[in-house]
Scaffold this motif. Structure first.
Motif, short mmCIF file in Angstrom:
data_model
loop_
_atom_site.label_atom_id
_atom_site.label_comp_id
_atom_site.label_asym_id
_atom_site.label_seq_id
_atom_site.Cartn_x
_atom_site.Cartn_y
_atom_site.Cartn_z
N VAL A 32 0.84 -1.20 0.00
CA VAL A 32 0.00 0.00 0.00
C VAL A 32 0.87 1.26 0.00
N GLY A 35 2.48 1.63 -3.34
CA GLY A 35 1.46 2.05 -4.29
C GLY A 35 1.16 3.54 -4.19
N VAL A 76 -2.31 2.55 -8.23
CA VAL A 76 -3.69 2.29 -7.81
C VAL A 76 -3.93 0.79 -7.67
N ILE A 77 -3.45 0.00 -8.64
CA ILE A 77 -3.61 -1.45 -8.55
C ILE A 77 -2.87 -2.00 -7.34
N MET A 79 -2.24 -0.48 -4.53
CA MET A 79 -2.99 -0.14 -3.31
C MET A 79 -4.20 -1.06 -3.14
N CYS A 80 -4.90 -1.35 -4.23
CA CYS A 80 -6.08 -2.23 -4.15
C CYS A 80 -5.68 -3.65 -3.76
N VAL A 81 -4.61 -4.15 -4.35
CA VAL A 81 -4.15 -5.50 -4.01
C VAL A 81 -3.64 -5.53 -2.58
N ALA A 83 -4.75 -3.74 -0.13
CA ALA A 83 -5.94 -3.79 0.73
C ALA A 83 -6.53 -5.20 0.75
N GLY A 84 -6.48 -5.89 -0.38
CA GLY A 84 -6.95 -7.27 -0.43
C GLY A 84 -6.09 -8.22 0.37
N THR A 87 -7.08 -9.30 3.97
CA THR A 87 -8.03 -10.39 4.17
C THR A 87 -7.35 -11.75 4.05
N ALA A 92 -5.08 -12.32 -3.68
CA ALA A 92 -4.32 -11.11 -3.39
C ALA A 92 -2.83 -11.41 -3.28
#
Length: 139
Positions: A32, A35, A76-77, A79-81, A83-84, A87, A92
């Motif tokens: 993150v 990113g 952006v990708i 940061m999204c990954v 965040a995934g 979990t 991810a």
């Protein structure tokens, strides 16, 4: 008289489980942060900021605006990954290694334009790959 053998299950200790979770969280946080840094670098390049050095006769020559969009999308990708990864999803982890590999290549190609930032991000993405690849999950 033969005694029946019970299959032993190999379970991780609580310490190993905590270390595996810690490395995944480490990789998620680092992904993150890297990113966000790529996102900022993309914004700087799109804005045609004077931070970037003009390197003549470089083999991999790109337009600064298009390079900024590439960095912005990768950020952006990432940061999204990242965040995934919180979990602990398998998709991810795989996507994290893939996006970190692509980001290392992108930062290598932009090394002459902004060397310190590129080397910093290459190291961060390298640690992300290490953190995601060293943790084994039990089936």
């Amino acid at each position: 008289m033969a005694t029946p053998t019970t299959p032993t299950t190999h379970r991780r200790s609580e310490t190993a489980e905590a270390a595996a979770g810690g490395l995944t969280v480490f990789a998620a946080v680092l992904l993150v942060i890297a990113g966000v840094l790529d996102l900022f670098r993309g914004i700087m390049a799109i804005a045609n900021d004077d931070v970037f050095v003009n390197t003549p006769n470089y083999v991999f020559e790109f337009d600064l605006t298009s390079w900024g969009w590439i960095q912005l999308v990768l950020g952006v990708i990432a940061m999204c990954v990242g965040a995934g990864l919180f979990t602990r999803a398998t998709w991810a982890r795989v996507a994290g290694v893939g996006i970190a590999g692509l980001a290392i290549i992108a930062n290598f190609l932009s090394l002459p334009y902004y060397p310190v930032w590129s080397l910093t991000l290459i190291a961060m993405y390298g640690f992300v790959i290490w953190g995601l690849c060293t943790v084994r999950r039990d089936r």
